[in-house]
Structures are given as structure tokens and as C-alpha cells.
Design a protein around this motif. Structure first.
Motif, PDB file in Angstrom:
ATOM      1  N   GLN A  57       0.746  -1.203   0.004  1.00  0.00           N
ATOM      2  CA  GLN A  57       0.024  -0.173   0.002  1.00  0.00           C
ATOM      3  C   GLN A  57       0.779   1.198   0.033  1.00  0.00           C
ATOM      4  O   GLN A  57       1.958   1.324   0.747  1.00  0.00           O
ATOM      5  N   GLU A  62      -1.927   9.103  -5.473  1.00  0.00           N
ATOM      6  CA  GLU A  62      -2.832   8.328  -5.848  1.00  0.00           C
ATOM      7  C   GLU A  62      -2.563   7.562  -7.218  1.00  0.00           C
ATOM      8  O   GLU A  62      -1.729   7.956  -7.933  1.00  0.00           O
ATOM      9  N   HIS A  71      -8.395   2.301  -5.250  1.00  0.00           N
ATOM     10  CA  HIS A  71      -7.816   1.973  -4.018  1.00  0.00           C
ATOM     11  C   HIS A  71      -7.654   0.618  -3.891  1.00  0.00           C
ATOM     12  O   HIS A  71      -8.449  -0.195  -3.166  1.00  0.00           O
ATOM     13  N   ARG A  73      -6.379  -3.213  -2.654  1.00  0.00           N
ATOM     14  CA  ARG A  73      -5.858  -3.376  -1.355  1.00  0.00           C
ATOM     15  C   ARG A  73      -5.155  -4.600  -1.338  1.00  0.00           C
ATOM     16  O   ARG A  73      -4.494  -5.075  -0.571  1.00  0.00           O
TER      17      ARG A  73
END
Ligand SMILES: Nc1ncnc2c1ncn2[C@@H]1O[C@H](COP(=O)(O)OP(=O)(O)OP(=O)(O)O)[C@@H](O)[C@H]1O
Ligand SMILES: Nc1ncnc2c1ncn2[C@@H]1O[C@H](COP(=O)(O)OP(=O)(O)OP(=O)(O)O)[C@@H](O)[C@H]1O
Ligand SMILES: [Mg+2]
Ligand SMILES: [Mg+2]
Lengths: 492, 290, 314, 314
Positions: A57, A62, A71, A73
Motif C-alpha cells: 500500500q 494516488e 484503491h 488493497r
């Protein structure tokens, strides 16, 4: 910059335990193009790609994919988005079949949800492997494969995802020219289909053959992005290293008395009747295609998997090498091709790995050990947070440097290097080449196995070619060509 | 013919024995008594060790049934959980004798004593020594086992009768001497001179408590009693270290069980229940035991 | 992340377990006035000795990536062997001690042989030894405790001044093992073998010999524990030590040693043993009912390890 | 190497353990006429059922590279929970069964949570559960056996015709698990997680979910074993199952499953359980003294595994 890139990274930062690996990196990747990522060992290429692939992460920054901020994960999320990755470190399931490895995570099923269709998966594996021209039985267990074969499996595994971005982090370090060419054909096909390929490699020729755009990173920073066609090799290296590359002084070899004589070495099924002589001060190169048995010979000489037939003489005396301990006693050291398996104790520190094969006293002199470690870190410019950093946290190329330094610390008379510059950046590569030449000049005997023909040609004093477990030719590097070598290496 | 032969003539009587746990000294003594009597009577014993597992005990009885032994002697691990063993034997038509302790299912015959009784005797002794007043601690066996439960029950009955006796602490030491020693050391810290007596549910734990008290130089202020009369404990009673233990007659129980088995196999009349009483052993009578 | 939290994280990293231990200690000393007294702390020291000795021994085996399940049985065997030679006026006290330790070492060496030459997984090899050594202990002692031991022998389980001899033995063993693991090449090789046996072999290390050392030393230490236990309880008990292997391995793993080998320290092991010892002591002191004691103990151990493994994360 | 020895080697490779088992069986049937009889073989089947059910369950956990030490205590807990609901005329028999299994599954899921979310090593997590579940079993049952169970419930421990119900349950569970492991994607992922967790994650597999499945299923199967045991001994025994975890793991490892994960089969596990069962049965039949029994058992188990692991070598 680019009108509508498929993938946009903005100000991505990442640090590990306080050490900055990436700082405000940006990258734009377009569909249907090959984007090369270049930089020295430890520049942060793999870290950036792992962030893209969902393994890490980011601390900040961005990522936009098809214009939308994402996003993800986990690798699972990344794969669902259509981002697939070939990892620099091999990640095999050693006890599963080749087909299971290739199909992992996207298994073919039938009848009802979750019921495996083994037949379909085997067929798929066969098809995919043949696209790379590597016929591996899909039912073989991964454990039995050599590093190069595993690498092809990993490539095929990533290709099998119907991804719109494929990240290739040094996919060809163990491959020979034939497989590289096949891979490039596949990449061109992918481009045609509009897939974006991010390609990391330290092999200059590959970059210029395949890349459309090149981004250079240094010390975790973005340095430059240029169209490949506008970038000359010298300029690229200067961007990466921050200075002009050192030129290797071509040192003519001056071979002395034979130190290693190998006669009729045979390990059934792997190699057969291998004979050669290695002289003091000589660099003997060994070329061949993947699976030719070069690694097996090296491992036999080092006692990792001893040959069953044949004779090994060191400095005129017949020696029995049943284990690496015997080999080290006879003055033979090996830089292994499979550093993860044979080269490193992952959770041990850089210092402890470096000294492991060369501890001569019962008590450990920590201060001396630390001094040696610092010395090696400087000498090989190993990029580490310190000598106490666990090697597992080093970048691939820096791990390789540790493996080389570790072997040299045993002060061998005979040094066997199996793909020594695997994953090593251009600058360091040049330094390692000159180190090898220097060693030869001081009278060491050196056996170099490499799948990079230019490396072999420029480094060796003499060249052996192997094919399917047998030595097929002995050539003079000054009077041969890549084509001639290939003619002896290609299966009949 | 010889006494050990079955009623139908030449065949030797075969007795299957499933013992609670052969690494416990009392059971070892029981076993030796049975072996001795079997040798005397010419009986063949097949001895299995259930290692404190009721399930294994059932398995062993199933094995005896499959082998068609003449009689089974069961030294039950548990009151309830060993009952299926008894039921199975009876259902298969093989007489079964419960040795030393009871099961819920009613066997062909019973030889032994009541575990509650032993604890009662030990605790009564404590009550008497303390004149019914003072702090008592109790060490329990492995929680949930029949012997632990029954000895607990017996001890608490006596405590209830003597309101002056206060149970300061009650904790398991799992029948183990080393664990008992540590537990006693800890109790000495937390209760100190408040402890006037220790009741341990077996001698091993009693010996452990005794050692801890001796090391803390507190033994002369504390009464220690336990149950079983193993060799070590008897010696300690003789030496005046352990105040009392409760003797359970292993030789009597084991011998009687084998004799009963022969009677049953030979279809002779036999006693359905034989209770072999416990006996309090103190320094005064320690020489007479065994 | 600010500078300060960085320091805290670093501290926590090495001391997560120590902090858990201190926290439990502080809580206990508030909860019970008897906890923080010299005699009680000496009690704790006395009570963790046997488990500590075993845990230090099995640390060596776990470091190489193996496991030793035979500890408890070997304790019993060594105990009855030693006790059998320790009757008053029989032999000098060194004889039972030496024989007990030798019995343990022999068991350990046999484990090592099964693992190295026999290629039997250590779990099975030492499980076999667990069963067999228990049987041997029962055979040697004929199933009954071996008692009537000489006072010279049982003194080993006692105190010198205030200090328990078993605890001194543990400290000595821990120090020697600490030196072996951190100062000697041998120790480094133990880590290497556990960290990556193939790479260790490729570095010229005789992997089999290192494993033999680990198992034999572990067995010998189980022998020491057996002797000390017999002295402490003044008998050789053939049924002693049941389950000790699990307690010992638990202490080691709590202390941060990985079951897959290559990672761990003696200091961690001692911390682990202390943690378990303090919990047991505290629960006894506070007279928690046996049933709830088990529950509380399980929760605290998991909690401490959770704290330790997640320190400085987030 | 001639062709023929090649075939023998190949046969031995898959069947080393089976051959050891057959050899022991043949030896026993010569040594004791009672061994090779239908009632005795049914006895063996009955006797291995509980261990077999636990072993199949823990195979799942071992495959993922974990371990479950809480089995024995969970058996006890499930047993008392089920028994508490199984008094005559109280609830339909499905209720106690379901609650027992659910209790097991809950323990297993808690283990899984500690391992996945809590990052506690499985050894410690399940050791904590071992202690805590034992305490819970004692609390639930107030420390005493729960008896007076309905005949419908205890029938589960009995036979249908000649065939023991527990053995049928084992066969059913083994078949289902076999299908899961060899035919389903889920099974493939279990192997993948145990073989290389990092690679599994990189392949997009939800490693935590797979581990949760393994621990929960293992716990549920321990619940089944607890229910079957309670039915068989017609009591919920709070102290039941001590040491069962080790027996179960032993069967699994004997059967060729690696403690480090990624390798193993249900078939092997069943063979392992059978081997242990036949040895126990044979030794009891032949009236070997229990002390020597332990020694012999240890030797045979190591010998069988040695044979199995060195088959076709040399
Ligand atoms: N898990 C980790 N923990 C600590 N440091 C790490 C970790 N992973 C990477 N690093 C550090 O981050 C830096 C960047 O590493 P990265 O692997 O991205 O380099 P790279 O550019 O891929 O190099 P190479 O060409 O050698 O593969 C290195 O200094 C490395 O030591
Ligand atoms: N343990 C093994 N079991 C079965 N086959 C093996 C094993 N190790 C290697 N091989 C096979 O032996 C052949 C020779 O491989 P080797 O690695 O020596 O070739 P190489 O010339 O070094 O090429 P590269 O290393 O680039 O693959 C390969 O086909 C490989 O699959
Ligand atoms: Mg990299
Ligand atoms: Mg190679």
C-alpha cells in the motif's frame, strides 16, 4: 503530458521502517504500448510495481486507472481491475503441478461452481507454454523445474490473465535468447490487442528492442520519461547512474597451468560425458539454451548434486566432491543461479549472509565481521539500510550482489559463476565484469555460465557450448559470432 | 483338575483386565496383586492399560469381547463414561467385575471401596487434629475425573459438618507431585500462617505439599493428609513427616477380584459386592500396614 | 509517523513481551500484596526452572526448524535413572547426575539420528521417542516412583541461602546457550540451518552435524531437567513430566522463536517461561477457581503474544 | 537400476505406508488368531473413528501450514454442550448434534481469527484455545460428567447392523474432504496457501479466508468428534480428549502431510490413523505389557514412517 493514459500514478511515496523507497513518483502508462522502467538496483522499480500490483500500500499519492481513482488493497483487487504482474522473485508452488501454478487464482471449473476441470487446465497450460516455445509437461511438479523453466511458468501465468496492464519485473533474467525472442513476439501481440506492458529489465538490448517509452528512476525518484526512439544508450545510462558509465578495460587473458580438469562427468538424465579443462587465470564461458544442463554441471562440480560418473581433478589431484563443504575445501566456490534456494538465508542480515561460508574461527569476531561486511557493501555498492538489514528486504539486484560477495569471501581458487549478473544493473554489471577480469588476472580460474551471449563473448577467454546435457563445441570468443554459438546450442 | 480351569473342563480361565492407568503406583500395586493371584490360580490375565481414557477402556472391553475372554475385570476410569464398557460386556454375555471403583451400570460383581469414604476419613482426621477450627487448603486431582469428584464430595461433607474449618483455597494439581509443590509454594505466599491443614486428594500431591512446607520450614504448624498409602507416603508417615494417609488395600482388592473371576467362570456361587474398607494410617499404626 | 512514536515502536519491537510481562507484574502487585515480595519472586524463579531448562534446550531444536516432543518422557527417564543411582551411601552424587544427563543426551542423539540419517520428520521421530522413553522409564522403575534418595542429591532441588539451586542451574544454562547462539560460529550455523537448510549446505555447513548437536544438546538439557526435578520432588517418577514438552515449546514460541526455524533468542525464551510462570503464580495467589484459571491463562497468553507480534504495527 | 526395481520403487512410492500397514496386519494375523476376524476388524474401525475424524479435520489446518492444538479440549467442550441438550425427552436429537458441532466450529473460527486477523502464530493461538476450551468445558458442565442422555443420542455411538456408526461418520467425512481437496478449487487453494502463502496472495487468493475455512472446518469436525465420543461413552465428559490433538496430528504426519504445509492427502491421513489403530489393537490383543507396549509402539511408528519416507531411495 499524454492525452489519456490508461494508468496514472501521481506522487506515490512509500517507506519501509523509516527508509524511503519511493518519493513522489509519477508514471503514465498508455494502452497498447510497452513502457520500460529503468534504474539502478534498489532504485524502487519493484516497489512501485508492487504498489500497482496491490502487494504494497502506498504511504501517499494516488493511482488512476482508466481515469478513475483506484484503491486496491490486494493482488486480488489488482487482478480484478485487470492488472497482472510477473514478479521479480520467483513465486512457485513447488509441490503443485505446472498447470496448477499457471491456473492459480483463475482455475477452470465445470459442472458446478468450484469443481476443477483438470483437463482444461492442462490443455491451457500446454497452449500457453508452447506460445513461448517452451514445452514443459503441464503435469510436472514445479519442484523439478530449473530456474529458467520456473520463470517461463511465471510469465505464462501472468499472460493467462486477460489483463489490460501487464507488469513484467525482470522476466528474462534466467532466459536464453530463444525464449526472449518468443516472449517479445507475445508482447507485440499484446500491444496489438491494446494491452499496456510495463517492462523492467537491466538488459539494454532488450529495452531498445521492445520499449516504446522509457522511464528512469533513481533513489526512489522519477528522473525522466522519454520515447525510446529519442534516447541513446549512453544517455539512458547517464540518467540512471547519474554519471557516465565506466568502461571495462578489455584485459587479454593469460592462462597458466590447468587447475580444474573435468573428465567424463555424467549424471544420468541431466548431463552426459562432460569434459573440459580450466586453467589458472582463465575465464571459461559456458553458453547454451535453457535446460541445456549447464546449471546441473555447475551444481555437480560444487557438490550440490554430485555426478555419478566421471572424474574431477583440482590442481592435478583427483578430488571427491560429495558436498559443498568438499568443494569449498578444494577451493571451489559457486555463485548459484537460484539465490533464493541456495544462495541466501532470507531472514539473516546482510552481514551474516556475507560471512556464512567463510567463518574460519570457532568464535565470531563481530567487529571484524562488521568491518568485512561494510567493506563488501561499499565494494559492491550494495544498497541496504545497513549491514543489519535482513537480505530478504533487499532489492533483487542487491541480493545478487550479496551472493557474489559471499562466494568471493571464501577466497576460492576456482570460481563458478552461474548467471552472475542476474538482475544486476548496468553500472554494477560493468563493475562485476571488471572484477571478474581482475580476479582472473590474479590467477584465479573462473567458469562463467550465462544466457546473455554478449556478456559471454566479452568476458570469456574461451567458450563452451552445451546442448541437451552435452558439450557440443569449444569456441574462441574473438573468432565466433552469436549465430555460430546458437547453431551449436539449438536442439537438432 | 486345577482350580483355574473352567467348569466345562480342560480350558484355562482367561480374564481380560482393563486398568485405569499403569503409571499410577496404586494401580501398579493392584496389578501386581492380580498377577500374583492369577499365577497362584493358574489363570491367564490379559492386562490392558486404558491410560485414564474411558474411551480407550471401552475399546479394550470391545477387544475382550471379540476375543471371547471368560471374564472381564474393569478398573473403571469414570463412573458414567466407563458404563458402556459394562453394558457391552453384559450384552455379549461376558461377566464383568468392577474393581476398585464403581460405574453407573451395574456389573456382575464389585470389589473395592467408595472413594468418597477415603476423603471423608482424611478430612475427619484433620478436623480432629485441628479441633474443628482453622484454615484448610485442598489439592484436587485432574478436574472432572471420577476420583477427583468423589474425593471432593467426601471432603466437603466433612467440611460442612465442621463450620470452624474454613476452606482457604481449592485448586487442581492434576495428581502431580511437582505441580503440587509449586501450588503449595504459592499458597504459602498468599495464605501464609493461615494454613493449618492440607488435604491432598492423592499421596503424590500430599508429598509435594509436604516438601514445599518443609522447605519453607512450616511443616510443624500444618497438618498434611492424603489418600492412597503409596510406599513413599507410608515411609513419610512412619518418619513422622506426613501426618496421615488413607490406606486402600490393593493386595486385598486385586486378589479378591481374580478369585471372584474364577468363581464366576466356574459357575460357583460368588459375592455380588465386596467392600474392602479404607484405613487411616498415622504414625501409630504405620508399621502394621502391608 | 512522528519521531517519538518511532522510538516507542522501536522499543516495543524488542520489548513487546517484556512490556507485557511488566504490565502483568504491575497488575498482580496491585491485585495481591504477596506478589511483589522477595520470597514470592524466588518462588516464581524456582517454579519456572524446570520448564526454563527444557525451553532453552528445545530452543536449539526449534531454531533448526525441528521440534522435540520427547522432552517430558526424557525428563521422566533421566529422573528414574538418576534416582536409581542416588540412594544414600551408594555412589558419589556426581554419578546419578552424570547418568541422568547422559540418558537424556542419548535419547536426544537418537532423535538426531532418526532425523538426519533416517530422514524421519522430527515430529514423528520425537513422538516415537516420547512414547518409547516413557515406556523405558516405566520399565526401569518397574512402574513405581524411585524414592529414598540421598540428601546430597535432593539438595540439588533446594536453595543456597535464599536462592533456589534449580534457578541457578537455569541461569547458568541460559548464559552458556546465549554465548553459543550469539558468539559462536556453531550458533550462527544453527540459525542458518533453520533459516534455509539448502543454503546452509551450499555454504559448506554440515547440516546433519548441526542438527545432531541441537537434538543431543536438547536431550542432555532434558536430562538435566529430569535430574533437577527428581531432586526437587525427592523421587524419580516414571510418570513425571507428562505434557512438559508442550509447556516448553509454548514458552519458546511465546518468546518469539519461529516454529519454522531460523529465528529466535534465548532471552525471548526466558521471557516466555517467565510470562507463563508469573501467570501461573498470580492465578494461584489470587485463588482463581481452577476452571476459570484455565480460561484466563489461555486468554492472557494469546493476548501477550498478540501484543508482541503486533507491536509497532498500524 | 533395472526396469523391475523401477516399478517396485514406483509402487513403494505411493504405497510405502500401505505396505507397512499390510505387513503389520499380516504379522498380527499370524501372531494372534483373533486379529483377522470380522468383529475385531470392526473394532479397529470403531476405535479409529474419533481419532480419524479429528485427523481429517486437522489435515486441513496442517495443509495451510498451521497447527491445531485445541482439538482435545474442543472435543470435551462439544461433548458437554451436546450432552447438556441430549437428556431424554428434551429436544429432538438434531439439536444436541447441531449445538455440539456449532460449539466446535465456533472454537475453530476463533482460532482462525486469532491466526489471520491477530497474527498470532497458530501454535500459540490454538494452545490458548486448548487451555480456554478446557476451562469452558469445566464451567459449562460444572466440572462433572453430564450424563443421563437419551437413547436416540447415544445410538450415534452404536452400530447399524454390524457396522459402527462412528466409522460410517468417519468414512463420510473422509470422502467429502477428499472431494474438497482433490476436486474443488477450495482444496487447491488450501494447498497453495500452505505451499507458499506469499505466492498465494500474489495470485489473488484471499489467504485469510482460506485459513479461516481450514480452522473453522477443523473445529467443526472436532465438534463432530466430541458429539460422537459423548454418544459412545454416553456422557459429556469435561476431561475427555486430553492428548487427542497429538494423536490426530501424529496420524496426519505419519500419513505424509508435511508440518510446514502444502503437502498431504486425506488418504494418507486415514492410512496413518489406521496404522496407529492397528498397532494399538494388536498390542492390546497380544497382551504386551503396557510398558513395553509404549516402547514397541514408538519403534513401529518411527519404522513405518522411515520406510515410507525412504522408499525407492538408494
Ligand atoms: N520489505 C522491505 N523492507 C525494507 N526495505 C525494503 C523492502 N522492500 C524493498 N525495500 C527497499 O526499497 C528499496 C527499493 O527496492 P526495489 O526492490 O524497489 O528496487 P528495484 O529498483 O526493484 O531494484 P532491482 O533492480 O535490484 O530489482 C531498496 O533499498 C530496498 O532495500
Ligand atoms: N530436480 C530435478 N528433477 C528433474 N529434472 C530436473 C531437476 N533439476 C533440473 N532438471 C532438469 O534438468 C534440465 C537441465 O537444467 P539446467 O538448469 O541444468 O539447465 P541450464 O543449461 O542451466 O539452463 P537454465 O538454468 O537456464 O534452465 C532441465 O530440463 C531441468 O528441467
Ligand atoms: Mg526489482
Ligand atoms: Mg542455468
Amino acid at each position: 503530458m499524454l492525452p489519456n493514459p490508461l494508468l496514472q500514478l501521481r506522487n506515490v511515496s512509500k517507506s519501509f521502517a523509516g527508509v524511503k523507497a519511493l518519493e513522489e513518483v509519477r508514471l503514465d502508462v498508455e494502452a497498447g504500448r510497452v513502457h520500460a522502467l529503468m534504474g539502478e538496483n534498489g532504485a524502487g522499480k519493484s516497489t512501485l510495481m508492487k504498489i500497482l500490483g496491490g502487494l504494497h500500500q502506498p504511504d501517499a499519492g494516488e493511482i488512476r486507472f482508466k481515469g478513475r481513482r483506484i484503491h486496491h488493497r490486494s493482488p486480488h483487487d489488482a487482478l480484478r481491475l485487470g492488472i497482472a504482474m510477473i514478479h521479480q522473485e520467483l513465486l512457485p508452488f513447488r509441490d503443485l503441478s505446472v498447470a496448477a501454478n499457471i491456473g492459480m487464482g483463475r482455475e477452470a471449473t465445470r459442472w458446478f461452481p468450484g469443481w476443477l476441470d483438470h483437463g482444461a487446465m492442462n490443455r491451457e497450460a500446454t497452449t500457453l507454454l508452447s506460445r513461448l516455445g517452451v514445452p514443459i509437461e503441464p503435469t510436472r511438479r514445479m519442484r523439478e523445474l530449473g530456474v529458467a523453466e520456473m520463470q517461463t511458468v511465471e510469465i505464462v501465468k501472468a499472460l493467462a490473465h486477460e489483463a489490460s496492464v501487464i507488469i513484467m519485473d525482470e522476466p528474462t533474467t534466467a532466459l536464453s535468447e530463444r525464449e526472449v525472442a518468443a516472449l517479445f513476439d507475445v508482447i507485440r501481440e499484446l500491444k496489438q490487442r491494446g494491452v499496456a506492458v510495463i517492462y523492467i529489465s537491466h538488459k539494454m538490448d532488450e529495452i531498445f528492442r521492445i520499449a516504446d517509452t522509457i522511464t528512469v528512476m533513481r533513489d526512489g525518484h522519477h528522473v525522466a520519461t522519454r520515447p525510446a526512439a529519442e534516447l541513446a544508450e549512453r544517455e539512458l545510462i547517464r540518467l540512471m547512474v547519474g554519471r557516465d558509465p565506466a568502461q571495462r578495460a578489455a584485459v587479454p587473458g593469460n592462462p597458466g597451468a590447468p587447475v580444474l580438469e573435468v573428465r567424463g562427468l555424467t549424471l544420468p538424465g541431466r548431463f552426459h560425458d562432460v569434459s573440459f579443462t580450466l586453467r589458472r587465470g582463465e575465464i571459461l564461458g559456458v553458453g547454451g539454451l535453457m535446460g541445456a544442463g549447464r546449471t546441473e554441471v555447475a551444481n555437480a562440480l560444487y557438490g550440490l548434486a554430485p555426478a555419478t560418473v566421471g572424474e574431477i581433478r583440482v590442481a592435478g589431484k583427483t578430488v571427491r566432491i560429495a558436498s559443498p563443504a568438499d568443494a569449498l575445501k578444494a577451493g571451489i566456490a559457486l555463485v548459484t543461479e537460484d539465490r533464493k534456494r541456495f544462495g541466501l538465508v532470507p531472514r539473516m542480515s546482510v552481514q551474516q549472509n556475507l560471512s556464512l561460508a567463510s567463518m574460519r574461527t570457532r568464535w565470531i569476531d563481530r567487529r571484524a565481521e562488521a568491518a568485512v561486511a561494510d567493506d563488501q557493501i561499499r565494494k559492491f555498492s550494495i544498497k541496504a539500510a545497513g549491514r543489519d538489514q535482513p537480505v530478504v528486504n533487499l532489492s533483487g539486484g542487491n541480493q545478487q550482489k550479496v551472493v557474489i560477495a559471499k562466494a568471493l569471501l571464501t577466497e576460492p581458487e576456482i570460481l563458478i559463476l552461474d548467471e552472475p549478473t542476474r538482475g544486476i544493473d548496468v553500472g554494477a554489471k560493468a563493475e562485476i565484469h571488471s572484477l571478474i577480469s581482475r580476479l582472473a588476472r590474479t590467477g584465479k580460474a573462473i567458469l562463467v555460465i550465462s544466457s546473455e551471449l554478449p556478456e559471454l563473448l566479452s568476458l570469456s577467454d574461451r567458450l563452451l557450448v552445451m546442448r541437451e546435457g552435452e558439450v557440443t563445441a569449444e569456441l574462441d570468443p574473438l573468432h565466433t559470432s552469436q549465430e555460430e554459438i546458437m547453431s551449436f546450442a539449438m536442439p537438432l | 483338575g486345577r482350580r483355574g480351569q473352567a467348569a466345562d473342563g480342560g480350558k484355562q480361565v482367561v480374564v481380560g483386565v482393563s486398568l485405569l492407568n499403569l503409571s499410577s503406583e496404586f494401580i501398579v500395586m493392584l496389578n501386581e496383586a492380580m498377577e500374583a493371584k492369577a499365577g497362584e490360580l493358574g489363570v491367564k490375565l490379559i492386562v490392558n492399560d486404558a491410560q485414564r481414557s474411558a474411551e480407550r477402556q471401552i475399546q479394550q472391553v470391545e477387544g475382550f469381547i471379540a476375543q471371547r475372554v471368560d471374564v472381564i475385570i474393569l478398573n473403571p476410569c469414570e463412573v458414567d463414561a466407563s458404563s458402556p464398557a459394562v453394558d457391552k460386556a453384559l450384552a455379549a454375555g461376558i461377566p464383568i467385575i468392577n474393581l476398585n471403583s464403581e460405574t453407573k451400570a451395574v456389573p456382575t460383581a464389585f470389589v473395592g471401596s467408595r472413594d468418597e469414604e477415603s476423603a471423608r476419613i482424611a478430612m475427619e482426621y484433620i478436623a480432629q487434629r485441628l479441633d474443628g477450627r482453622g484454615g484448610v487448603v485442598m489439592m484436587q486431582g485432574f478436574m472432572g475425573q471420577a476420583a477427583q469428584l468423589k474425593r471432593d464430595e467426601g471432603a466437603r461433607e466433612v467440611l460442612a459438618k465442621h463450620p470452624g474449618l474454613t476452606l482457604l483455597a481449592c485448586q487442581t494439581a492434576e495428581w502431580d507431585r511437582a505441580k503440587a509443590m509449586s501450588l503449595m509454594e504459592n499458597w504459602i505466599q498468599s495464605h501464609g500462617a493461615g494454613i493449618k491443614a492440607v488435604f491432598a486428594q492423592n499421596d503424590e500431591m500430599g508429598m509435594g505439599a509436604l516438601l514445599a512446607l518443609e522447605r519453607a520450614k512450616l511443616k510443624d504448624q500444618v497438618v498434611v493428609t492424603s489418600v492412597d498409602a503409596i510406599a513413599d507416603a507410608l515411609q513419610a508417615v512412619k518418619d513422622g513427616r506426613l501426618d496421615a494417609t488413607v490406606f486402600q488395600d490393593a493386595r486385598g482388592q486385586g486378589g479378591t477380584a481374580v478369585e471372584l473371576a474364577v468363581k464366576i467362570a466356574r459357575k460357583e456361587p460368588y459375592e455380588k459386592e465386596t467392600f474392602i474398607p479404607f484405613k487411616l494410617v498415622t504414625k501409630d499404626n504405620a508399621g502394621e500396614v502391608r | 509517523m512522528t519521531k517519538e512514536s518511532g522510538i516507542v515502536a522501536t522499543l516495543m519491537k524488542s520489548w513487546g513481551l517484556a512490556i507485557a510481562l511488566v504490565a502483568i507484574g504491575v497488575a498482580l502487585s496491585f491485585a495481591h500484596p504477596g506478589f511483589l515480595t522477595v520470597p514470592n519472586l524466588l518462588n516464581v524463579a524456582r517454579q519456572i526452572s524446570i520448564n526454563g531448562i527444557l525451553a532453552v534446550g528445545v530452543t536449539l531444536v526449534l531454531l533448526t526448524g525441528g521440534v522435540d516432543l520427547s522432552l517430558g518422557s526424557v525428563v521422566a527417564l533421566a529422573g528414574v535413572v538418576a534416582a536409581g543411582m542416588a540412594h544414600p551411601g551408594q555412589y558419589p552424587v556426581a554419578v546419578p547426575i552424570a547418568l541422568g544427563v547422559a540418558a537424556g543426551a542419548l535419547c536426544g542423539a537418537t532423535n538426531g539420528l532418526m532425523v538426519t540419517c533416517g530422514r524421519v520428520p522430527s515430529f514423528i521421530a520425537t513422538l516415537g521417542m516420547m512414547t518409547a522413553a516413557r515406556g523405558l522409564a516405566l520399565v526401569v522403575s518397574k512402574g513405581r516412583p524411585v524414592s529414598n534418595l540421598s540428601p546430597e542429591f535432593t539438595r540439588l532441588g533446594g536453595d543456597v541461602g535464599m536462592v533456589p539451586i534449580p534457578a541457578m542451574v537455569l541461569v547458568g544454562i541460559a548464559l552458556v546457550t546465549f554465548v553459543v547462539l550469539s558468539k559462536l560460529r556453531l550458533g550462527r550455523y544453527l540459525y542458518a540451518v533453520g533459516g534455509n537448510a539448502e543454503a546452509a549446505r551450499a555454504s559448506g555447513i554440515n547440516v546433519g552435524a548441526i542438527q545432531m548437536f541441537a537434538y543431543t544438546a536438547c536431550g542432555a538439557l532434558a536430562g538435566v531437567a529430569g535430574v533437577v526435578l527428581a531432586a526437587r520432588i525427592t523421587t524419580g517418577q516414571p510418570n513425571a513430566g507428562v505434557g512438559y514438552e508442550l509447556d516448553a515449546i509454548a514458552a519458546v514460541v511465546i518468546g518469539g522463536t519461529s516454529l519454522s526455524g531460523g529465528v529466535g533468542t534465548v532471552g525471548g525464551t526466558i521471557l516466555g517461561a517467565l510470562l507463563v510462570g508469573v501467570i501461573n503464580n498470580g492465578l494461584d495467589l489470587m485463588n482463581v477457581s481452577s476452571y476459570y484459571q484455565a480460561i484466563v491463562k489461555g486468554v492472557i497468553i494469546v493476548g501477550a503474544v498478540w501484543l508482541d507480534r503486533n507491536r509497532g504495527k498500524s
